[in-house]
Design a protein around this motif. Structure first.
Motif, PDB file in Angstrom:
ATOM      1  N   VAL A 238       1.223  -0.715   0.237  1.00 42.24           N
ATOM      2  CA  VAL A 238      -0.069  -0.388  -0.010  1.00 42.24           C
ATOM      3  C   VAL A 238       1.101   0.830  -0.071  1.00 42.24           C
ATOM      4  CG1 VAL A 238      -1.811  -1.401   1.022  1.00 42.24           C
ATOM      5  CG2 VAL A 238      -0.277   0.038   2.218  1.00 42.24           C
ATOM      6  N   GLY A 239       1.508   1.131  -0.140  1.00 39.57           N
ATOM      7  CA  GLY A 239       2.900   2.610   0.131  1.00 39.57           C
ATOM      8  C   GLY A 239       3.670   3.082   1.769  1.00 39.57           C
ATOM      9  N   ALA A 240       2.986   1.628   2.498  1.00 38.13           N
ATOM     10  CA  ALA A 240       3.086   2.720   3.646  1.00 38.13           C
ATOM     11  C   ALA A 240       3.938   2.507   4.737  1.00 38.13           C
ATOM     12  CB  ALA A 240       2.013   2.749   4.215  1.00 38.13           C
ATOM     13  N   GLN A 241       5.240   2.206   3.950  1.00 36.31           N
ATOM     14  CA  GLN A 241       6.672   1.357   4.557  1.00 36.31           C
ATOM     15  C   GLN A 241       7.360   2.084   5.643  1.00 36.31           C
ATOM     16  OE1 GLN A 241       5.775   1.360   1.604  1.00 36.31           O
ATOM     17  NE2 GLN A 241       7.696   0.487   0.644  1.00 36.31           N
ATOM     18  N   ALA A 242       7.380   3.536   4.978  1.00 38.24           N
ATOM     19  CA  ALA A 242       7.901   5.379   6.030  1.00 38.24           C
ATOM     20  C   ALA A 242       6.957   5.071   6.685  1.00 38.24           C
ATOM     21  CB  ALA A 242       7.877   5.671   4.734  1.00 38.24           C
ATOM     22  N   LEU A 243       5.931   4.843   7.070  1.00 36.68           N
ATOM     23  CA  LEU A 243       4.733   4.854   8.202  1.00 36.68           C
ATOM     24  C   LEU A 243       4.630   4.635   9.378  1.00 36.68           C
ATOM     25  CD1 LEU A 243       1.347   6.158   6.177  1.00 36.68           C
ATOM     26  CD2 LEU A 243       3.549   7.783   6.961  1.00 36.68           C
ATOM     27  N   ALA A 244       5.933   2.469   9.074  1.00 36.79           N
ATOM     28  CA  ALA A 244       5.550   2.526   9.809  1.00 36.79           C
ATOM     29  C   ALA A 244       5.739   2.555  11.767  1.00 36.79           C
ATOM     30  CB  ALA A 244       6.870   0.692  10.011  1.00 36.79           C
ATOM     31  N   ALA A 245       6.752   3.104  10.709  1.00 33.99           N
ATOM     32  CA  ALA A 245       6.590   3.205  13.101  1.00 33.99           C
ATOM     33  C   ALA A 245       6.197   4.630  13.423  1.00 33.99           C
ATOM     34  CB  ALA A 245       8.441   3.750  13.821  1.00 33.99           C
ATOM     35  N   ARG A 246       5.555   5.069  12.668  1.00 33.23           N
ATOM     36  CA  ARG A 246       4.083   5.997  13.555  1.00 33.23           C
ATOM     37  C   ARG A 246       3.372   5.243  13.982  1.00 33.23           C
ATOM     38  NH1 ARG A 246       4.816  10.050   8.327  1.00 33.23           N
ATOM     39  NH2 ARG A 246       2.344  11.459   9.876  1.00 33.23           N
ATOM     40  N   PRO A 247       2.751   6.433  14.974  1.00 33.09           N
ATOM     41  CA  PRO A 247       1.800   6.471  15.996  1.00 33.09           C
ATOM     42  C   PRO A 247       0.065   6.357  14.985  1.00 33.09           C
ATOM     43  CG  PRO A 247       2.600   7.316  17.082  1.00 33.09           C
ATOM     44  CD  PRO A 247       3.713   7.335  16.196  1.00 33.09           C
ATOM     45  N   ILE A 248      -0.697   5.850  14.762  1.00 37.06           N
ATOM     46  CA  ILE A 248      -2.106   6.271  13.728  1.00 37.06           C
ATOM     47  C   ILE A 248      -2.378   7.569  14.461  1.00 37.06           C
ATOM     48  CG2 ILE A 248      -2.180   3.859  12.735  1.00 37.06           C
ATOM     49  CD1 ILE A 248      -4.205   2.981  14.764  1.00 37.06           C
ATOM     50  N   SER A 249      -2.341   7.653  15.480  1.00 32.31           N
ATOM     51  CA  SER A 249      -3.110   9.142  15.047  1.00 32.31           C
ATOM     52  C   SER A 249      -2.101  10.061  14.759  1.00 32.31           C
ATOM     53  CB  SER A 249      -2.999   9.266  17.238  1.00 32.31           C
ATOM     54  OG  SER A 249      -1.462   9.755  17.772  1.00 32.31           O
ATOM     55  N   GLU A 250      -0.646  10.104  14.265  1.00 31.59           N
ATOM     56  CA  GLU A 250      -0.688  10.832  13.550  1.00 31.59           C
ATOM     57  C   GLU A 250      -0.330  11.011  12.410  1.00 31.59           C
ATOM     58  OE1 GLU A 250       3.883  11.022  14.441  1.00 31.59           O
ATOM     59  OE2 GLU A 250       3.672  11.327  16.696  1.00 31.59           O
ATOM     60  N   LEU A 251      -1.231   9.693  11.927  1.00 31.79           N
ATOM     61  CA  LEU A 251      -1.224  10.173  10.312  1.00 31.79           C
ATOM     62  C   LEU A 251      -2.520  10.848   9.806  1.00 31.79           C
ATOM     63  CD1 LEU A 251      -0.453   5.867   9.937  1.00 31.79           C
ATOM     64  CD2 LEU A 251       1.019   7.935  10.020  1.00 31.79           C
ATOM     65  N   SER A 252      -2.184  11.143   8.851  1.00 34.17           N
ATOM     66  CA  SER A 252      -3.088  12.003   7.871  1.00 34.17           C
ATOM     67  C   SER A 252      -5.042  11.015   7.680  1.00 34.17           C
ATOM     68  CB  SER A 252      -3.279  12.895   6.891  1.00 34.17           C
ATOM     69  OG  SER A 252      -2.974  11.511   5.654  1.00 34.17           O
ATOM     70  N   ASP A 253      -5.807  10.976   7.416  1.00 35.71           N
ATOM     71  CA  ASP A 253      -6.716  10.141   7.301  1.00 35.71           C
ATOM     72  C   ASP A 253      -6.924   9.526   6.006  1.00 35.71           C
ATOM     73  OD1 ASP A 253      -8.557  11.362   9.054  1.00 35.71           O
ATOM     74  OD2 ASP A 253      -9.611  12.417   7.536  1.00 35.71           O
ATOM     75  N   GLY A 254      -5.302   9.849   5.213  1.00 32.54           N
ATOM     76  CA  GLY A 254      -5.468   9.199   3.786  1.00 32.54           C
ATOM     77  C   GLY A 254      -4.469   8.111   4.072  1.00 32.54           C
ATOM     78  N   GLU A 255      -3.785   8.270   4.935  1.00 32.28           N
ATOM     79  CA  GLU A 255      -2.260   7.704   5.111  1.00 32.28           C
ATOM     80  C   GLU A 255      -2.626   6.244   5.938  1.00 32.28           C
ATOM     81  OE1 GLU A 255       1.784  10.621   5.626  1.00 32.28           O
ATOM     82  OE2 GLU A 255      -0.093  10.631   7.292  1.00 32.28           O
ATOM     83  N   ARG A 256      -4.418   6.800   7.001  1.00 31.98           N
ATOM     84  CA  ARG A 256      -4.185   6.014   7.892  1.00 31.98           C
ATOM     85  C   ARG A 256      -5.687   4.278   7.358  1.00 31.98           C
ATOM     86  NH1 ARG A 256      -7.703   9.125  11.122  1.00 31.98           N
ATOM     87  NH2 ARG A 256      -6.140   9.804  12.575  1.00 31.98           N
ATOM     88  N   GLN A 257      -5.897   5.337   6.276  1.00 32.38           N
ATOM     89  CA  GLN A 257      -6.798   4.355   5.507  1.00 32.38           C
ATOM     90  C   GLN A 257      -5.843   3.311   4.322  1.00 32.38           C
ATOM     91  OE1 GLN A 257      -8.691   2.784   5.726  1.00 32.38           O
ATOM     92  NE2 GLN A 257     -10.998   4.437   5.659  1.00 32.38           N
TER      93      GLN A 257
END
Lengths: 364, 333
Positions: free
Chosen positions: B134-153
């Motif tokens: 899904v192209g989210a490997q760079a987000l792996a360590a981030r808490p989901i609260s810090e993600l934008s709606d699109g990233e969270r989806q």
């Protein structure tokens, strides 16, 4: 591509850091709990040198024979009780906060302590008015009298809540029913208080102060297995608890039997909170604060790390509170509940104000 | 690729309320979902989109008929088996945000792990693959609260992928996203269906996007029937226009978009081509002119490379042109 792999290295470093944090927190807490245990055994109205504490623990002769008796007969059961009760309340709190997805719930939210209070109130307050039958019962049970009454009340409440949990679909309904039952039972206790005599009221109030000191070596073999079973059940529920972090619908879609998970969590918490209340009185605050402190320390809500951390931190905080309540070097003992709340409340308030993450944890 | 994964036979869905007759929302549906295909479920509010999804996912029992995955009736399957067949992405937001994107994705492995939920090497590999897909490997360590709606989806989609089920159901996955994010998520789902061979069913209100992305569309008409087909077939048969016909809005089959039916002010022609001519037509239609191919000179707007000409007057912007046309609309009608 270069930035890509860079990002991945950075990411795995962050992941490693998060996993590292877990082992660091757990190791530090384990050491702290051991240290605090020895300290609780050493400090009190009479100070025992740490050397003698260790000797007494190992069954060797102490520099003064009295030290061995003080440590093993008086302080040890108390310290063990604090350790067990702290662990139990913290784990119960974690479970309720996850189940109800509410940061303000504690192990007593299902009315277990209210049930226990009613049991105790019935025995302590009604003895004078209902005649000999109850007295005979207490006499038979000996020093288990209060604990037995409280257990009975807690168990009755548990059965009521469980039967509701079987029937209702909504977890919110269950929460409200638990709260209302708690109020109703407290009202009954108020009525009993109103019609009772001052000496008995005092006895009841003393029980509500909470204390780890009332548990003897004879009672520990009952308290310890109850808490052991509650904790074991809780650890067996790690997967459902983690799944519930995403909400009930997601949990169900991942193969979690919601009804069974819910009953397991309630049973475990009621066992933990009920046992503690029965033997130590209603000890507030620990069950709501320690789970939050644990999450802050860990920076994760993953129950595989959260449950052991809460267990150790709960034990640590309970022993610390007991240590302070005994006012080292003096002959007085302060009410335990006053200590936990007086010291704990400002600490938690401060942490919550500073920690955005904790508020985020519940989307508050 | 393209094997039948799920079939619904004579399926009626709805609610049993008390002792009265059940409220049937959709009746006698015969449906199939194929591997490697993206199916969009569309229909107006209350047409039964979520009731159908819930029934297919075995969250809700059907009033009649049955849903099969292979030869297994989904409503007879134990919940643990079901978790290995169907994964979901819901509109419900995860409550806790003290979980990292990695931890959320890893929760998708729950049906595959032992009682402690410990991840094996294989599990970790699957989680890494899902995040990458899904192209989210760079987000792996981030808490989901810090993600934008699109990233969270995206992370929630990765979680569903990590569950490794042949079917993925998504309940309005584009609902809370801005337009570019909607297009991105829909393109992602389409790619995932085609590349991973999963059967993906999603409900959406983004008709335009569904028309452009879906391999098939399930169209609920609001009267208890469902029409399935390629998006273009449904447009040509008029099913689309009928379903969404309502006051003030009309489906324009020639452009595949919805149009606001403004008061008709008259007819005009646009001379010129390219992007400028296209947007000139859009502007005229927006304010209520019918744009024709050929008109006599007074009804003709000429598009030049830097301005517009109408009845010999030059206009520097479409706003100015439209204002002039509206002033003269009594004569143009």
């Amino acid at each position: 591509m270069a930035t890509h792999s860079e990002a991945q290295v950075w990411q795995s470093a962050r992941l490693a850091l998060r996993l590292g944090r877990r082992s660091i927190v757990l190791t530090a807490l384990l050491v702290a709990v051991c240290g605090m245990f020895c300290l609780v055994l050493a400090v009190g109205s009479v100070s025992v040198p740490l050397e003698d504490v260790l000797r007494a623990l190992l069954g060797q002769a102490t520099s003064q024979p009295a030290y061995a008796t003080i440590v093993t007969q008086f302080r040890m059961p108390r310290a063990l009780t604090a350790l067990l009760a702290g662990a139990a309340l913290a784990v119960g709190g974690v479970q309720m906060q996850t189940l109800f997805r509410n940061p303000l719930t504690d192990p007593f939210v299902l009315g277990v302590s209210a049930g226990a209070s009613l049991g105790v109130a019935l025995v302590v307050l009604a003895v004078g008015t209902t005649g000999a039958s109850v007295l005979v019962g207490i006499g038979l049970l000996g020093d288990f009298g209060l604990a037995a009454a409280a257990s009975f009340g807690a168990a009755a409440m548990l059965l009521i809540v469980l039967s509701f949990a079987q029937r209702t679909q909504s977890i919110l309904t269950l929460l409200i029913v638990g709260l209302m039952l708690g109020y109703a039972v407290s009202a009954l206790v108020s009525l009993l208080l109103y019609f009772s005599i001052p000496e008995r009221i005092q006895a009841y109030i003393n029980w509500t102060f909470g204390s780890f000191g009332g548990v003897t070596w004879r009672q520990l073999p009952i308290l310890a297995p109850l808490i052991g079973v509650g904790l074991a059940l809780s650890f067996a529920l790690i997967k459902p608890l983690n799944a519930l972090l995403l909400g009930e619908a997601y949990a169900q879609s991942m193969g979690i039997n919601l009804r069974r998970a819910r009953l397991g969590i309630i049973l475990s918490t009621a066992l933990l909170a009920g046992a503690v209340t029965a033997f130590c009185g209603p000890i507030g605050f620990l069950g709501i604060a320690v789970p939050h402190l644990s999450r802050i320390l860990l920076r994760t809500a993953d129950h595989r790390a959260l449950l052991p951390t809460a267990m150790l931190l709960g034990a640590l905080v309970a022993m610390l509170a007991d240590l302070i309540a005994q006012v080292p070097g003096r002959q007085i003992i302060l009410p335990l509940n006053a200590i936990t709340a007086l010291i704990g409340a400002p600490v938690v308030a401060l942490i919550v104000i500073r920690q955005r993450r904790l508020r985020d944890a519940f989307n508050a | 690729m393209n094997q039948t994964v799920l079939t619904a036979q004579q399926l009626s869905v709805g609610y049993r309320a008390g002792r009265g007759a059940p409220a049937v929302v959709l009746r006698d549906l015969n449906l199939t979902l194929h591997s490697g295909a993206l199916v969009c479920l569309i229909g107006q509010n209350g047409a039964g989109k979520s009731t159908l999804m819930r029934t297919l996912a075995a969250v809700q029992r059907p009033l009649a008929g049955a849903v099969f995955i292979g030869s297994e009736d989904v409503h007879q399957l134990p919940i643990k088996r079901l978790a290995r067949l169907i994964s979901v992405v819901l509109t419900e937001r995860a409550q806790t945000s003290l979980l990292s994107a990695y931890e959320v994705t890893a929760l998708g492995r729950l049906p595959h792990t032992d009682w402690t939920g410990r991840l094996s090497e294989t599990d970790r590999a699957v989680v890494d693959w899902a995040l990458q897909a899904v192209g989210a490997q760079a987000l792996a360590a981030r808490p989901i609260s810090e993600l934008s709606d699109g990233e969270r989806q995206k992370v929630m989609i990765a979680r569903a992928l990590a569950q490794e089920t042949p079917l993925i159901f998504l309940d309005e996955p584009t609902a809370f996203l801005d337009l570019p994010r909607r297009v991105e998520v829909m393109a992602l789902l389409r790619r995932l269906a085609h590349r991973t061979g999963r059967a993906i069913l999603l409900s959406t209100h983004d008709l335009d996007l569904a028309l452009r992305s879906a391999d098939r569309i399930w169209l609920l008409d609001g009267n208890g029937a469902l029409q399935a087909g390629a998006p273009e077939d449904l447009v040509l048969s008029g099913a689309f226009a009928r379903t969404f016909a309502s006051e003030g809005v009309a489906f324009d089959a020639s452009s595949g978009t919805f149009k606001l039916c403004a008061e008709v002010r008259g007819a005009l022609a646009v001379q010129g081509d390219g992007l400028r001519a296209f947007w000139t037509r859009r502007a005229l239609e927006r304010v209520g002119f019918v744009v024709r191919e050929q008109m006599s000179a007074p009804f003709c707007v000429q598009v030049t490379h830097d301005s517009w000409q109408w009845q010999g007057v030059r206009y520097g912007s479409l706003e100015a042109l439209v204002a002039a046309l509206l002033n003269a609309s009594a004569d143009l009608a």
